[in-house]
Design an enzyme around this catalytic site. Structure first.
Site, PDB file in Angstrom:
ATOM      1  N   CYS A  24       0.557   5.700   8.954  1.00  0.00           N
ATOM      2  CA  CYS A  24       0.401   5.371   9.121  1.00  0.00           C
ATOM      3  C   CYS A  24       0.934   4.005  10.239  1.00  0.00           C
ATOM      4  O   CYS A  24       0.241   4.334  11.146  1.00  0.00           O
ATOM      5  CB  CYS A  24       1.914   6.079   9.255  1.00  0.00           C
ATOM      6  SG  CYS A  24       2.455   6.751   8.529  1.00  0.00           S
ATOM      7  N   CYS A  46       7.208  -4.522  15.686  1.00  0.00           N
ATOM      8  CA  CYS A  46       6.596  -3.843  16.776  1.00  0.00           C
ATOM      9  C   CYS A  46       5.323  -3.793  16.953  1.00  0.00           C
ATOM     10  O   CYS A  46       4.695  -4.237  16.204  1.00  0.00           O
ATOM     11  CB  CYS A  46       6.910  -2.174  16.475  1.00  0.00           C
ATOM     12  SG  CYS A  46       8.532  -2.104  16.000  1.00  0.00           S
ATOM     13  N   CYS A  84       6.785  -7.161   7.224  1.00  0.00           N
ATOM     14  CA  CYS A  84       7.889  -6.450   7.825  1.00  0.00           C
ATOM     15  C   CYS A  84       8.644  -7.023   8.997  1.00  0.00           C
ATOM     16  O   CYS A  84       7.694  -7.760   9.648  1.00  0.00           O
ATOM     17  CB  CYS A  84       7.666  -4.819   8.638  1.00  0.00           C
ATOM     18  SG  CYS A  84       8.219  -4.276   9.126  1.00  0.00           S
ATOM     19  N   LEU A 143      11.188   6.761  17.415  1.00  0.00           N
ATOM     20  CA  LEU A 143      11.779   6.235  18.819  1.00  0.00           C
ATOM     21  C   LEU A 143      10.770   5.468  19.701  1.00  0.00           C
ATOM     22  O   LEU A 143      11.347   4.162  19.935  1.00  0.00           O
ATOM     23  CB  LEU A 143      11.864   8.113  19.287  1.00  0.00           C
ATOM     24  CG  LEU A 143      13.153   7.545  20.670  1.00  0.00           C
ATOM     25  CD1 LEU A 143      14.362   7.740  20.810  1.00  0.00           C
ATOM     26  CD2 LEU A 143      12.891   9.685  20.713  1.00  0.00           C
ATOM     27  N   CYS A 168       3.278   8.640   0.775  1.00  0.00           N
ATOM     28  CA  CYS A 168       4.141   7.468   1.072  1.00  0.00           C
ATOM     29  C   CYS A 168       4.523   6.277   0.558  1.00  0.00           C
ATOM     30  O   CYS A 168       3.362   5.535   0.239  1.00  0.00           O
ATOM     31  CB  CYS A 168       3.197   7.705   2.537  1.00  0.00           C
ATOM     32  SG  CYS A 168       3.626   6.466   4.080  1.00  0.00           S
ATOM     33  N   GLU A 171       0.776  -1.435   0.180  1.00  0.00           N
ATOM     34  CA  GLU A 171       0.082   0.252   0.297  1.00  0.00           C
ATOM     35  C   GLU A 171       1.032   1.187  -0.300  1.00  0.00           C
ATOM     36  O   GLU A 171       1.905   0.947   0.622  1.00  0.00           O
ATOM     37  CB  GLU A 171      -1.108  -0.006   1.473  1.00  0.00           C
ATOM     38  CG  GLU A 171      -1.941  -1.125   1.089  1.00  0.00           C
ATOM     39  CD  GLU A 171      -2.935  -1.316   2.701  1.00  0.00           C
ATOM     40  OE1 GLU A 171      -4.061  -2.068   2.389  1.00  0.00           O
ATOM     41  OE2 GLU A 171      -2.579  -0.045   3.314  1.00  0.00           O
ATOM     42  N   CYS A 184       2.087  -1.635  15.743  1.00  0.00           N
ATOM     43  CA  CYS A 184       2.160  -1.721  14.162  1.00  0.00           C
ATOM     44  C   CYS A 184       1.749  -3.384  13.485  1.00  0.00           C
ATOM     45  O   CYS A 184       1.837  -4.084  13.692  1.00  0.00           O
ATOM     46  CB  CYS A 184       3.987  -1.376  13.716  1.00  0.00           C
ATOM     47  SG  CYS A 184       3.623  -1.206  12.159  1.00  0.00           S
ATOM     48  N   GLU A 203      10.702  -1.687   6.802  1.00  0.00           N
ATOM     49  CA  GLU A 203      12.090  -1.241   7.550  1.00  0.00           C
ATOM     50  C   GLU A 203      12.581  -1.048   6.064  1.00  0.00           C
ATOM     51  O   GLU A 203      13.178  -1.654   6.053  1.00  0.00           O
ATOM     52  CB  GLU A 203      12.665  -2.316   8.817  1.00  0.00           C
ATOM     53  CG  GLU A 203      13.226  -1.749   8.145  1.00  0.00           C
ATOM     54  CD  GLU A 203      14.082  -0.350   9.436  1.00  0.00           C
ATOM     55  OE1 GLU A 203      12.773   0.068   9.976  1.00  0.00           O
ATOM     56  OE2 GLU A 203      14.390  -0.003   9.111  1.00  0.00           O
TER      57      GLU A 203
HETATM   58  N1  SAH Z   1       9.421   0.347   9.880  1.00  0.00           N
HETATM   59  C1  SAH Z   1       9.914   2.241   9.781  1.00  0.00           C
HETATM   60  C2  SAH Z   1       8.677   2.795   8.836  1.00  0.00           C
HETATM   61  C3  SAH Z   1       7.417   2.282   8.803  1.00  0.00           C
HETATM   62  S1  SAH Z   1       6.136   3.047   9.753  1.00  0.00           S
HETATM   63  C4  SAH Z   1       9.340   2.795  10.806  1.00  0.00           C
HETATM   64  O1  SAH Z   1       9.383   1.841  12.233  1.00  0.00           O
HETATM   65  O2  SAH Z   1      10.052   3.262  10.863  1.00  0.00           O
HETATM   66  C5  SAH Z   1       6.094   4.272  10.008  1.00  0.00           C
HETATM   67  C6  SAH Z   1       5.844   4.876  10.899  1.00  0.00           C
HETATM   68  O3  SAH Z   1       4.599   4.283  11.739  1.00  0.00           O
HETATM   69  C7  SAH Z   1       6.821   4.707  12.476  1.00  0.00           C
HETATM   70  O4  SAH Z   1       7.571   6.068  13.237  1.00  0.00           O
HETATM   71  C8  SAH Z   1       5.577   3.954  13.287  1.00  0.00           C
HETATM   72  O5  SAH Z   1       6.128   4.225  14.323  1.00  0.00           O
HETATM   73  C9  SAH Z   1       4.439   5.044  12.990  1.00  0.00           C
HETATM   74  N2  SAH Z   1       3.682   3.620  13.142  1.00  0.00           N
HETATM   75  C10 SAH Z   1       2.736   2.100  13.363  1.00  0.00           C
HETATM   76  N3  SAH Z   1       2.142   2.054  13.675  1.00  0.00           N
HETATM   77  C11 SAH Z   1       1.603   2.958  14.029  1.00  0.00           C
HETATM   78  C12 SAH Z   1       0.020   2.847  14.476  1.00  0.00           C
HETATM   79  N4  SAH Z   1      -0.652   2.013  14.560  1.00  0.00           N
HETATM   80  N5  SAH Z   1      -0.123   4.329  14.915  1.00  0.00           N
HETATM   81  C13 SAH Z   1       0.782   5.439  14.496  1.00  0.00           C
HETATM   82  N6  SAH Z   1       2.173   5.343  14.094  1.00  0.00           N
HETATM   83  C14 SAH Z   1       1.938   3.877  14.198  1.00  0.00           C
HETATM   84 FE1  SF4 Z   2       8.275  -2.776  10.671  1.00  0.00          FE
HETATM   85 FE2  SF4 Z   2       7.989   0.022  11.570  1.00  0.00          FE
HETATM   86 FE3  SF4 Z   2       6.075  -1.839  11.600  1.00  0.00          FE
HETATM   87 FE4  SF4 Z   2       7.773  -1.425  13.511  1.00  0.00          FE
HETATM   88  S1  SF4 Z   2       6.891   0.561  13.363  1.00  0.00           S
HETATM   89  S2  SF4 Z   2       6.786  -2.891  12.473  1.00  0.00           S
HETATM   90  S3  SF4 Z   2       9.431  -1.016  12.080  1.00  0.00           S
HETATM   91  S4  SF4 Z   2       6.732  -1.053   9.354  1.00  0.00           S
END
Ligand code: SAH
Ligand code: SF4
Length: 365
Positions: free
Chosen positions: A349, A129, A125, A231, A118, A105, A132, A176
């Site tokens: 995101c 996390c 991934c 972070l 984006c 997406e 996510c 990632e």
């Molecule tokens: N993998 C990379 C880039 C994709 S995630 C990374 O983790 O940085 C992009 C952003 O979305 C990251 O800052 C992540 O912390 C945030 N993110 C992931 N799941 C989220 C959610 N459910 N609500 C808000 N932000 C989220």
């Molecule tokens: Fe992957 Fe970024 Fe989601 Fe973490 S926040 S699982 S690194 S996409």
């Protein structure tokens, strides 16, 4: 213990040659194999990246017979838009079909005088996390450079974005980016080439969960995108609970890599900080976040959690969001709150996951 991100992610299985995504050298190889002179490769490059063609028939600068031979020799296939969902705020989430039947997406966000795209860097991934949705899928495979660039080309064409519009790219979709370093850099080179898509390197931002070796590799490059770090936690104990990568590269390892990251004049590292109610949103977190951010030129982006099914997390209330924002601002940090676009179509995101393909959701620890 070996982690999922220690091993390279699987790649797209071998396909028929595809011109979409080839760089200048790749296109030279294609035309040379047909016994054609090198300037034909330059014409192909212009067609693909300046004119954003998606069909051999559009290459009208080439003789018809050559177009037919090219079509015999190679596909011209960008990721195809399968579904598009526009939210009330104007952001459109696109689902792309890839050559092996997988989907990723991307999100198109129009603003008054610019457009932000984006993009995804992987199918799924490996980082796991817990907050996510993509992380819950696990890793399927890396995207190729063509699949990364192709999301941008397809969205720019679909929305008929004029060539002179300022375009920003953020790698904040699925995956990632630094776990797919080689293809990401090939894609960056294509996106930022002044002779093609011509998106300024300063307008391309790679967001990482904190793969320190990837940050160090990026630091060594002369031409590179800007860096954002997710972070999301201010103590090792909490960060390790929600981001397994922190058990390998902790906050001090990250801070040290970021302090050593060579910045251009005026450049700052973005710190993204997802606000999870009762987990990462205390005023103490605010203080520690400020301490972390002060170690190098930075700006802080607070992201209230976007809820998704079964995550077990919630966003803090508005009063807490404002209090944290004020605390950081009074510590003289540049801080913004990301009101995620596309939330009502599950395109914000962290919500980028194909409905119905979701792996069983893990409980938060
Ligand atoms: N993998 C990379 C880039 C994709 S995630 C990374 O983790 O940085 C992009 C952003 O979305 C990251 O800052 C992540 O912390 C945030 N993110 C992931 N799941 C989220 C959610 N459910 N609500 C808000 N932000 C989220
Ligand atoms: Fe992957 Fe970024 Fe989601 Fe973490 S926040 S699982 S690194 S996409």
């Amino acid at each position: 213990m070996t982690q999922a991100w220690d091993t390279p992610a699987p790649e797209l299985p071998a396909q028929r040659p595809n011109a979409a995504g080839l760089d200048r050298a790749g296109l030279r190889g294609l035309v040379e194999a047909l016994g054609e002179p090198a300037y034909r490769a330059a014409q192909l490059y212009e067609g693909l990246y300046l004119h954003r063609y998606s069909d051999w028939a559009q290459f009208t600068a080439l003789p018809k017979a050559l177009r037919a031979r090219l079509a015999e020799a190679a596909d011209l296939r960008w990721p195809a838009i399968r579904d598009s969902l526009t939210s009330g705020d104007g952001a459109t989430k696109h689902v792309f079909d890839l050559a092996d039947g997988r989907q990723v997406e991307g999100v198109f966000m129009p603003y008054a005088n610019r457009t932000t795209l984006c993009l995804s860097s992987q199918v799924g991934c490996a980082m796991g996390c817990t907050f996510c949705a993509t992380g819950q899928m696990g890793i399927v495979r890396n995207l190729t450079a063509g699949e990364i660039v192709g999301q941008a080309v397809a969205m720019l064409e679909h929305h008929r974005v004029p060539k002179e519009t300022r375009v920003n790219i953020v790698f904040m979709g699925m995956g990632e980016p630094l776990h797919n370093f080689e293809h990401l850099m090939e894609a960056f080179d294509l996106l930022s080439d002044p002779g093609g898509l011509a998106i300024s390197p300063r307008r391309i931002t790679v967001s990482t969960s904190g793969l320190v070796p990837g940050i160090q590799r990026l630091a060594e490059r002369k031409r590179r995108p800007r860096l954002a770090l997710s972070l999301n936690g201010t103590t090792d104990a909490y960060r390790s609970r929600i981001m397994p990568v922190n058990r390998v590269w902790n906050l001090e390892a990250l801070a040290s890599a970021l302090r050593a990251f060579p910045l251009e004049k005026g450049e700052r590292i973005t710190l993204e900080y997802v606000l999870l109610k009762g987990v990462t949103d205390s005023l103490e977190d605010g203080r520690r976040l400020a301490d972390f951010a002060r170690q190098f030129p930075s700006k802080v982006n607070l992201i209230p959690f976007n809820p998704h099914e079964g995550s077990g997390f919630e966003a803090p209330d508005e009063a807490r969001i404002s209090a944290l924002c004020e605390r950081l601002a009074s510590a003289r940090l540049t801080v913004s709150v990301r009101r995620s676009r596309g939330q009502d179509v599950a395109g914000a995101c962290g919500q980028l996951v194909r409905e119905g393909r979701r792996a069983p959701v893990r409980r938060s620890p």
